[in-house]
Design a protein around this motif. Structure first.
Motif, PDB file in Angstrom:
ATOM      1  N   THR A  46      45.196  18.103  36.149  1.00  0.00           N
ATOM      2  CA  THR A  46      45.207  19.556  36.309  1.00  0.00           C
ATOM      3  C   THR A  46      46.585  20.031  35.869  1.00  0.00           C
ATOM      4  O   THR A  46      47.592  19.366  36.119  1.00  0.00           O
ATOM      5  CB  THR A  46      44.934  20.012  37.757  1.00  0.00           C
ATOM      6  OG1 THR A  46      45.924  19.472  38.617  1.00  0.00           O
ATOM      7  CG2 THR A  46      43.551  19.566  38.219  1.00  0.00           C
ATOM      8  N   VAL A  47      46.607  21.174  35.203  1.00  0.00           N
ATOM      9  CA  VAL A  47      47.843  21.707  34.628  1.00  0.00           C
ATOM     10  C   VAL A  47      47.995  23.156  35.057  1.00  0.00           C
ATOM     11  O   VAL A  47      47.047  23.941  34.953  1.00  0.00           O
ATOM     12  CB  VAL A  47      47.822  21.625  33.083  1.00  0.00           C
ATOM     13  CG1 VAL A  47      49.148  22.090  32.500  1.00  0.00           C
ATOM     14  CG2 VAL A  47      47.482  20.212  32.614  1.00  0.00           C
ATOM     15  N   SER A  48      49.181  23.510  35.528  1.00  0.00           N
ATOM     16  CA  SER A  48      49.453  24.897  35.902  1.00  0.00           C
ATOM     17  C   SER A  48      50.909  25.213  35.596  1.00  0.00           C
ATOM     18  O   SER A  48      51.655  24.364  35.109  1.00  0.00           O
ATOM     19  CB  SER A  48      49.149  25.123  37.390  1.00  0.00           C
ATOM     20  OG  SER A  48      49.973  24.301  38.197  1.00  0.00           O
ATOM     21  N   SER A  49      51.289  26.448  35.887  1.00  0.00           N
ATOM     22  CA  SER A  49      52.673  26.855  35.674  1.00  0.00           C
ATOM     23  C   SER A  49      53.041  27.912  36.699  1.00  0.00           C
ATOM     24  O   SER A  49      52.173  28.546  37.300  1.00  0.00           O
ATOM     25  CB  SER A  49      52.864  27.395  34.258  1.00  0.00           C
ATOM     26  OG  SER A  49      52.126  28.582  34.065  1.00  0.00           O
ATOM     27  N   ALA A  50      54.351  28.076  36.875  1.00  0.00           N
ATOM     28  CA  ALA A  50      54.863  29.063  37.829  1.00  0.00           C
ATOM     29  C   ALA A  50      56.294  29.404  37.435  1.00  0.00           C
ATOM     30  O   ALA A  50      56.905  28.732  36.609  1.00  0.00           O
ATOM     31  CB  ALA A  50      54.816  28.505  39.251  1.00  0.00           C
ATOM     32  N   GLY A  51      56.811  30.457  38.045  1.00  0.00           N
ATOM     33  CA  GLY A  51      58.178  30.883  37.768  1.00  0.00           C
ATOM     34  C   GLY A  51      58.989  30.987  39.043  1.00  0.00           C
ATOM     35  O   GLY A  51      58.481  31.436  40.072  1.00  0.00           O
ATOM     36  N   LEU A  52      60.238  30.568  38.969  1.00  0.00           N
ATOM     37  CA  LEU A  52      61.114  30.621  40.142  1.00  0.00           C
ATOM     38  C   LEU A  52      61.347  32.052  40.603  1.00  0.00           C
ATOM     39  O   LEU A  52      61.470  32.319  41.794  1.00  0.00           O
ATOM     40  CB  LEU A  52      62.454  29.949  39.813  1.00  0.00           C
ATOM     41  CG  LEU A  52      62.383  28.447  39.567  1.00  0.00           C
ATOM     42  CD1 LEU A  52      63.711  27.948  38.987  1.00  0.00           C
ATOM     43  CD2 LEU A  52      62.034  27.698  40.845  1.00  0.00           C
ATOM     44  N   TYR A  53      61.408  32.978  39.663  1.00  0.00           N
ATOM     45  CA  TYR A  53      61.655  34.389  39.990  1.00  0.00           C
ATOM     46  C   TYR A  53      60.571  35.268  39.386  1.00  0.00           C
ATOM     47  O   TYR A  53      60.833  36.401  38.976  1.00  0.00           O
ATOM     48  CB  TYR A  53      63.044  34.806  39.480  1.00  0.00           C
ATOM     49  CG  TYR A  53      64.125  33.935  40.062  1.00  0.00           C
ATOM     50  CD1 TYR A  53      64.557  34.115  41.369  1.00  0.00           C
ATOM     51  CD2 TYR A  53      64.686  32.899  39.314  1.00  0.00           C
ATOM     52  CE1 TYR A  53      65.535  33.291  41.917  1.00  0.00           C
ATOM     53  CE2 TYR A  53      65.658  32.069  39.860  1.00  0.00           C
ATOM     54  CZ  TYR A  53      66.077  32.270  41.162  1.00  0.00           C
ATOM     55  OH  TYR A  53      67.036  31.456  41.703  1.00  0.00           O
ATOM     56  N   ALA A  54      59.365  34.754  39.345  1.00  0.00           N
ATOM     57  CA  ALA A  54      58.247  35.482  38.754  1.00  0.00           C
ATOM     58  C   ALA A  54      57.892  36.708  39.587  1.00  0.00           C
ATOM     59  O   ALA A  54      58.094  36.730  40.801  1.00  0.00           O
ATOM     60  CB  ALA A  54      57.026  34.565  38.647  1.00  0.00           C
ATOM     61  N   VAL A  55      57.356  37.683  38.901  1.00  0.00           N
ATOM     62  CA  VAL A  55      56.773  38.838  39.569  1.00  0.00           C
ATOM     63  C   VAL A  55      55.268  38.602  39.526  1.00  0.00           C
ATOM     64  O   VAL A  55      54.665  38.580  38.443  1.00  0.00           O
ATOM     65  CB  VAL A  55      57.150  40.153  38.850  1.00  0.00           C
ATOM     66  CG1 VAL A  55      56.421  41.334  39.484  1.00  0.00           C
ATOM     67  CG2 VAL A  55      58.656  40.358  38.875  1.00  0.00           C
ATOM     68  N   ARG A  56      54.706  38.352  40.701  1.00  0.00           N
ATOM     69  CA  ARG A  56      53.282  38.022  40.793  1.00  0.00           C
ATOM     70  C   ARG A  56      52.467  39.082  40.045  1.00  0.00           C
ATOM     71  O   ARG A  56      52.649  40.277  40.237  1.00  0.00           O
ATOM     72  CB  ARG A  56      52.864  37.967  42.258  1.00  0.00           C
ATOM     73  CG  ARG A  56      51.460  37.443  42.468  1.00  0.00           C
ATOM     74  CD  ARG A  56      51.146  37.222  43.938  1.00  0.00           C
ATOM     75  NE  ARG A  56      51.596  35.880  44.317  1.00  0.00           N
ATOM     76  CZ  ARG A  56      52.603  35.640  45.154  1.00  0.00           C
ATOM     77  NH1 ARG A  56      53.276  36.618  45.691  1.00  0.00           N
ATOM     78  NH2 ARG A  56      52.936  34.409  45.457  1.00  0.00           N
ATOM     79  N   GLY A  57      51.607  38.607  39.161  1.00  0.00           N
ATOM     80  CA  GLY A  57      50.731  39.510  38.431  1.00  0.00           C
ATOM     81  C   GLY A  57      51.216  39.912  37.050  1.00  0.00           C
ATOM     82  O   GLY A  57      50.459  40.509  36.285  1.00  0.00           O
ATOM     83  N   ASP A  58      52.482  39.609  36.710  1.00  0.00           N
ATOM     84  CA  ASP A  58      52.954  39.908  35.351  1.00  0.00           C
ATOM     85  C   ASP A  58      52.088  39.158  34.342  1.00  0.00           C
ATOM     86  O   ASP A  58      51.600  38.058  34.619  1.00  0.00           O
ATOM     87  CB  ASP A  58      54.417  39.480  35.160  1.00  0.00           C
ATOM     88  CG  ASP A  58      55.412  40.547  35.585  1.00  0.00           C
ATOM     89  OD1 ASP A  58      54.980  41.643  36.031  1.00  0.00           O
ATOM     90  OD2 ASP A  58      56.625  40.280  35.481  1.00  0.00           O
TER      91      ASP A  58
END
Length: 157
Positions: A46-58
């Motif tokens: 399974t592969v995903s991504s995320a951001g340390l300072y992401a704005v949820r929904g961008d």
């Protein structure tokens, strides 16, 4: 712990992490999915991504989308940014930061690495011309064998 007869092995999981989850990490996510599909391994991971300072929904940066289009990589246009959580590093078999700084901010553990450790840091193309997004994507893709090797070195739980 041994697997029961007929039980499928647990899928290994990888999370790509950048700053805002709108450029580098979603490109890595979609490209790595394509990489696994090309190797006929997509059902094992399974592969995903995320951001340390992401704005949820961008949404994904338009130049990131154009870079994926240029490279022939399929992606989900409706994809929304996710904020990286400590639980993600606990649950994932491997967390790959774009730089050593990203990896450091993901916590401590043997399952956290960075593209920098695997070969070269991946600088942020945000605000740059399209060619820099393409160069960024090509740089990440060149290290996917190392990502897979690291994933395969992780023992299944």
């Amino acid at each position: 712990m041994s697997e029961s007869v007929g039980e499928r092995p647990k899928k290994k999981s990888v999370v790509f992490v950048c700053t805002g989850n709108t450029c580098r990490s979603p490109m890595a996510e979609f490209m790595f999915k394509q990489y696994l599909k090309d190797k006929k391994l997509q059902s094992d991971y399974t592969v995903s991504s995320a951001g340390l300072y992401a704005v949820r929904g961008d949404v994904m940066n338009p130049n990131a989308e154009k870079a994926l289009d240029f490279l022939g990589v399929k992606y989900t246009k409706e994809r929304k940014a996710k904020v990286f959580t400590v639980q993600m590093s606990v649950d994932a078999d491997l967390v790959v930061g774009m730089t050593a700084r990203h990896a450091d901010e993901c916590g401590e553990g043997g399952n956290i690495t960075s593209f920098e450790e695997l070969g070269a840091p991946v600088p942020d193309p945000y605000g740059a011309p399209l060619q820099e997004y393409i160069d960024c994507a090509v740089r990440m893709r060149s290290m996917f064998d190392a990502v897979l090797d690291r994933l395969d070195g992780v023992s299944r739980v």
